[in-house]
Each structure stands twice: as C-alpha cells, then as structure tokens.
Design a protein around this motif. Structure first.
Motif, PDB file in Angstrom:
ATOM      1  N   PRO A  10       0.813  -1.222   0.000  1.00  0.00           N
ATOM      2  CA  PRO A  10       0.000   0.000   0.000  1.00  0.00           C
ATOM      3  C   PRO A  10       0.847   1.273   0.000  1.00  0.00           C
ATOM      4  CG  PRO A  10      -0.966  -1.609   1.476  1.00  0.00           C
ATOM      5  CD  PRO A  10       0.341  -2.193   1.019  1.00  0.00           C
ATOM      6  N   ALA A  11       2.011   1.240   0.632  1.00  0.00           N
ATOM      7  CA  ALA A  11       2.881   2.419   0.678  1.00  0.00           C
ATOM      8  C   ALA A  11       3.467   2.780  -0.688  1.00  0.00           C
ATOM      9  CB  ALA A  11       4.014   2.193   1.675  1.00  0.00           C
ATOM     10  N   ASP A  12       3.337   1.887  -1.666  1.00  0.00           N
ATOM     11  CA  ASP A  12       3.856   2.134  -3.019  1.00  0.00           C
ATOM     12  C   ASP A  12       2.855   2.872  -3.900  1.00  0.00           C
ATOM     13  OD1 ASP A  12       6.291   0.712  -2.555  1.00  0.00           O
ATOM     14  OD2 ASP A  12       5.203  -1.175  -2.855  1.00  0.00           O
ATOM     15  N   ARG A  13       1.710   3.213  -3.361  1.00  0.00           N
ATOM     16  CA  ARG A  13       0.633   3.795  -4.177  1.00  0.00           C
ATOM     17  C   ARG A  13       1.095   5.025  -4.954  1.00  0.00           C
ATOM     18  NH1 ARG A  13      -4.406   6.923  -3.721  1.00  0.00           N
ATOM     19  NH2 ARG A  13      -6.143   5.637  -4.438  1.00  0.00           N
ATOM     20  N   GLN A  14       1.717   5.985  -4.275  1.00  0.00           N
ATOM     21  CA  GLN A  14       2.154   7.197  -4.959  1.00  0.00           C
ATOM     22  C   GLN A  14       3.245   6.894  -5.978  1.00  0.00           C
ATOM     23  OE1 GLN A  14       0.688  10.267  -4.775  1.00  0.00           O
ATOM     24  NE2 GLN A  14       1.987  10.620  -6.574  1.00  0.00           N
ATOM     25  N   ALA A  15       4.107   5.944  -5.675  1.00  0.00           N
ATOM     26  CA  ALA A  15       5.160   5.573  -6.620  1.00  0.00           C
ATOM     27  C   ALA A  15       4.562   5.005  -7.900  1.00  0.00           C
ATOM     28  CB  ALA A  15       6.110   4.562  -5.979  1.00  0.00           C
ATOM     29  N   LEU A  16       3.485   4.233  -7.783  1.00  0.00           N
ATOM     30  CA  LEU A  16       2.847   3.701  -8.985  1.00  0.00           C
ATOM     31  C   LEU A  16       2.233   4.824  -9.813  1.00  0.00           C
ATOM     32  CD1 LEU A  16       3.399   0.951  -7.684  1.00  0.00           C
ATOM     33  CD2 LEU A  16       1.150   0.221  -8.508  1.00  0.00           C
ATOM     34  N   PHE A  17       1.633   5.800  -9.146  1.00  0.00           N
ATOM     35  CA  PHE A  17       1.145   6.969  -9.882  1.00  0.00           C
ATOM     36  C   PHE A  17       2.303   7.659 -10.604  1.00  0.00           C
ATOM     37  CE2 PHE A  17      -2.730   7.297  -7.037  1.00  0.00           C
ATOM     38  CZ  PHE A  17      -3.669   7.313  -8.061  1.00  0.00           C
ATOM     39  N   ASP A  18       3.414   7.853  -9.906  1.00  0.00           N
ATOM     40  CA  ASP A  18       4.543   8.598 -10.471  1.00  0.00           C
ATOM     41  C   ASP A  18       5.187   7.864 -11.638  1.00  0.00           C
ATOM     42  OD1 ASP A  18       4.101  10.525  -8.538  1.00  0.00           O
ATOM     43  OD2 ASP A  18       5.707   9.829  -7.217  1.00  0.00           O
ATOM     44  N   VAL A  19       5.479   6.582 -11.464  1.00  0.00           N
ATOM     45  CA  VAL A  19       6.128   5.821 -12.528  1.00  0.00           C
ATOM     46  C   VAL A  19       5.222   5.727 -13.754  1.00  0.00           C
ATOM     47  CG1 VAL A  19       7.042   3.568 -13.199  1.00  0.00           C
ATOM     48  CG2 VAL A  19       7.600   4.521 -10.959  1.00  0.00           C
ATOM     49  N   CYS A  20       3.928   5.566 -13.520  1.00  0.00           N
ATOM     50  CA  CYS A  20       2.998   5.496 -14.641  1.00  0.00           C
ATOM     51  C   CYS A  20       3.025   6.788 -15.447  1.00  0.00           C
ATOM     52  CB  CYS A  20       1.591   5.200 -14.123  1.00  0.00           C
ATOM     53  SG  CYS A  20       0.432   4.691 -15.411  1.00  0.00           S
ATOM     54  N   LEU A  21       3.000   7.925 -14.767  1.00  0.00           N
ATOM     55  CA  LEU A  21       3.038   9.210 -15.458  1.00  0.00           C
ATOM     56  C   LEU A  21       4.353   9.385 -16.218  1.00  0.00           C
ATOM     57  CD1 LEU A  21       1.805  12.071 -15.944  1.00  0.00           C
ATOM     58  CD2 LEU A  21       3.068  12.795 -13.897  1.00  0.00           C
ATOM     59  N   ARG A  22       5.451   9.001 -15.608  1.00  0.00           N
ATOM     60  CA  ARG A  22       6.771   9.239 -16.187  1.00  0.00           C
ATOM     61  C   ARG A  22       7.136   8.253 -17.282  1.00  0.00           C
ATOM     62  NH1 ARG A  22      10.490   9.459 -11.060  1.00  0.00           N
ATOM     63  NH2 ARG A  22      12.131   9.819 -12.610  1.00  0.00           N
ATOM     64  N   THR A  23       6.215   7.325 -17.599  1.00  0.00           N
ATOM     65  CA  THR A  23       6.455   6.364 -18.676  1.00  0.00           C
ATOM     66  C   THR A  23       5.286   6.274 -19.649  1.00  0.00           C
ATOM     67  OG1 THR A  23       5.613   4.595 -17.230  1.00  0.00           O
ATOM     68  CG2 THR A  23       8.004   4.922 -17.290  1.00  0.00           C
ATOM     69  N   ALA A  24       4.265   7.095 -19.457  1.00  0.00           N
ATOM     70  CA  ALA A  24       3.018   6.955 -20.208  1.00  0.00           C
ATOM     71  C   ALA A  24       3.084   7.444 -21.652  1.00  0.00           C
ATOM     72  CB  ALA A  24       1.881   7.664 -19.482  1.00  0.00           C
ATOM     73  N   GLY A  41      -2.190   6.843 -13.874  1.00  0.00           N
ATOM     74  CA  GLY A  41      -2.189   5.821 -12.836  1.00  0.00           C
ATOM     75  C   GLY A  41      -3.564   5.384 -12.393  1.00  0.00           C
ATOM     76  N   VAL A  42      -4.550   6.270 -12.517  1.00  0.00           N
ATOM     77  CA  VAL A  42      -5.930   5.905 -12.173  1.00  0.00           C
ATOM     78  C   VAL A  42      -6.412   4.762 -13.058  1.00  0.00           C
ATOM     79  CG1 VAL A  42      -8.327   6.720 -12.266  1.00  0.00           C
ATOM     80  CG2 VAL A  42      -6.577   8.126 -11.191  1.00  0.00           C
ATOM     81  N   ILE A  43      -5.903   4.700 -14.277  1.00  0.00           N
ATOM     82  CA  ILE A  43      -6.332   3.669 -15.220  1.00  0.00           C
ATOM     83  C   ILE A  43      -5.385   2.473 -15.234  1.00  0.00           C
ATOM     84  CG2 ILE A  43      -6.743   3.155 -17.668  1.00  0.00           C
ATOM     85  CD1 ILE A  43      -7.590   6.083 -18.011  1.00  0.00           C
ATOM     86  N   TRP A  44      -4.093   2.726 -15.341  1.00  0.00           N
ATOM     87  CA  TRP A  44      -3.158   1.665 -15.713  1.00  0.00           C
ATOM     88  C   TRP A  44      -2.271   1.105 -14.607  1.00  0.00           C
ATOM     89  CZ3 TRP A  44      -3.360   5.875 -19.440  1.00  0.00           C
ATOM     90  CH2 TRP A  44      -4.176   5.573 -20.530  1.00  0.00           C
ATOM     91  N   SER A  45      -2.338   1.630 -13.391  1.00  0.00           N
ATOM     92  CA  SER A  45      -1.482   1.029 -12.363  1.00  0.00           C
ATOM     93  C   SER A  45      -2.157   0.861 -11.007  1.00  0.00           C
ATOM     94  CB  SER A  45      -0.183   1.840 -12.207  1.00  0.00           C
ATOM     95  OG  SER A  45      -0.435   3.160 -11.740  1.00  0.00           O
ATOM     96  N   VAL A  46      -2.636   1.930 -10.415  1.00  0.00           N
ATOM     97  CA  VAL A  46      -3.067   1.877  -9.016  1.00  0.00           C
ATOM     98  C   VAL A  46      -4.294   0.998  -8.769  1.00  0.00           C
ATOM     99  CG1 VAL A  46      -3.740   3.269  -7.016  1.00  0.00           C
ATOM    100  CG2 VAL A  46      -1.942   4.078  -8.550  1.00  0.00           C
ATOM    101  N   PRO A  47      -5.263   0.895  -9.681  1.00  0.00           N
ATOM    102  CA  PRO A  47      -6.391   0.002  -9.377  1.00  0.00           C
ATOM    103  C   PRO A  47      -5.969  -1.449  -9.169  1.00  0.00           C
ATOM    104  CG  PRO A  47      -6.493   0.761 -11.650  1.00  0.00           C
ATOM    105  CD  PRO A  47      -5.481   1.600 -10.955  1.00  0.00           C
ATOM    106  N   TYR A  48      -4.887  -1.841  -9.788  1.00  0.00           N
ATOM    107  CA  TYR A  48      -4.401  -3.210  -9.613  1.00  0.00           C
ATOM    108  C   TYR A  48      -3.802  -3.402  -8.214  1.00  0.00           C
ATOM    109  CZ  TYR A  48      -5.084  -3.428 -14.621  1.00  0.00           C
ATOM    110  OH  TYR A  48      -5.647  -3.389 -15.876  1.00  0.00           O
ATOM    111  N   LEU A  49      -3.104  -2.391  -7.735  1.00  0.00           N
ATOM    112  CA  LEU A  49      -2.590  -2.441  -6.374  1.00  0.00           C
ATOM    113  C   LEU A  49      -3.736  -2.569  -5.380  1.00  0.00           C
ATOM    114  CD1 LEU A  49      -0.238  -2.087  -4.313  1.00  0.00           C
ATOM    115  CD2 LEU A  49      -0.647   0.387  -4.475  1.00  0.00           C
ATOM    116  N   GLU A  50      -4.825  -1.877  -5.649  1.00  0.00           N
ATOM    117  CA  GLU A  50      -5.973  -1.873  -4.737  1.00  0.00           C
ATOM    118  C   GLU A  50      -6.801  -3.161  -4.838  1.00  0.00           C
ATOM    119  OE1 GLU A  50      -6.849   0.716  -2.664  1.00  0.00           O
ATOM    120  OE2 GLU A  50      -5.145   1.955  -3.248  1.00  0.00           O
TER     121      GLU A  50
END
Length: 198
Positions: A10-24, A41-50
């Motif tokens: 769960p602590a990686d949530r912001q990192a997933l948002f950041d990496v997704c943006l920086r590679t999108a 990240g709302v579409i392609w990374s964080v929902p999977y973490l959740e």
C-alpha cells in the motif's frame, strides 16, 4: 545500482502513480500530456494495487520504486470490480473536469465509459498485465524479470494465458514483447499480444 523485485505494498501507491506518469508516453515522461498527474495511474497502475495486490510487483532500489508490473487473472471479473469499487470514486472526484492537456479527453472518457474487455480473449488469454520501468533502468534485463514474475503469479492462479495492449507506434515495446515470448494477436485499434501459460 542494485534493484530487487518485490510484492507491491500500500505504501507504493504514490510511486505507482509517479512511474505510470513518467512512462506513459511510450516509455517516456508524459507529464506534459496530462492536466492531472494522477490520470494515467488511475487507469493503468493503481487500481491493480488496490484490487489485485497478489499480482502487483515493483522494482525497487536505493532510488526508490523505478518500475512495476501489475495484472489481473480474469479481465472480465476485474472490469466488474472496477465498475463497482474503483470508477465511482474517480467519476465523483473528476466530475466537471475539462481537458487541459493533449491526452485529458481520452482519459476522462475512459474513466466515464471504460471499454469492455475483449470477449474473444476470454477463453485463451483471460489474464492481462501492464508493465512500466523508468527510462534510466530500461534495457537492464529488469523488464524480462518483471514479466516472468507476473507470469509465474498468474500461472499459479491457474490462468491459461495473458494478453496486453501496446501502441502501434511504440516499436521498442513491440520488439520487447516479441523478445520475451509474446505473440501478436490483433492489430486494430491497437496492438494486442498474448502468451500462453499452460
């Protein structure tokens, strides 16, 4: 620099948002393409973490999280969970939003009316995945290791095959997926690759 692959937390949530943006932007920084840094990240990374944490992994090192791979073993079921547990909060949060950057319209429409999973993939390739690694760590063999980690996870869940989509202009990614054993399945409207796990 030393990196390791571990289960996402769960602590990686912001990192997933950041990496997704920086590679999108086909693996490059897409910050200028989105009016809100959360959009990709709302579409392609964080929902999977959740919603599918068992199939979410990150690549981490001294400089923090530099990549991730996430997936869902049953795309149709995942889409239903998104509709029930994920999209409502973001539709409310982004209600009334208008486009401020080149890709905003596409993202906002996706959140309001997400596409249904491709039915023709359900029998042989029901699982899917998304992978992104920051540019300075790409080409170091970590992409293959992340892919194998995710495939092992989905294989252990009994998934017969997985698929993924890629932009037809992202030639580097297309070459990478072919190199790690994916086969091209469909080319319209985007490029879809699949890999059998059984």
């Amino acid at each position: 620099m030393s990196y390791t692959i571990r289960s996402a937390e769960p602590a990686d949530r912001q990192a997933l948002f950041d990496v997704c943006l920086r590679t999108a932007d086909s693996g490059k920084d897409a910050s200028a393409l989105y009016g809100d840094p959360l959009y990709p990240g709302v579409i392609w990374s964080v929902p999977y973490l959740e919603l599918e944490p068992r199939h979410a992994f990150v690549l981490a090192g001294p400089d923090g999280v530099v990549g991730y791979i996430v997936g869902a073993p049953d795309s149709a079921r995942f889409a239903k969970r998104l509709e029930a547990e994920w999209w409502p909060q973001w539709r409310e949060r982004f209600a009334g939003r208008v486009s401020e950057a080149p890709h905003d319209v596409r993202v906002l429409e996706y959140i309001r009316n997400p596409p249904a999973p491709d039915a023709w993939l359900e029998s042989e390739y029901p699982g899917h995945l998304h992978i992104n690694i920051l540019p300075h760590v790409q080409s170091g063999g970590w992409g293959r290791k992340l892919i194998e980690t995710e495939l092992d996870s989905q294989r252990a869940a009994g998934v017969p095959g997985v698929h993924l989509g890629v932009s037809p202009t992202n030639h580097r990614a297309i070459g990478f997926y072919q190199h790690v054993g994916f086969s091209r399945l469909e080319a319209l409207p985007g490029v879809v690759f699949g890999r059998k796990l059984a």
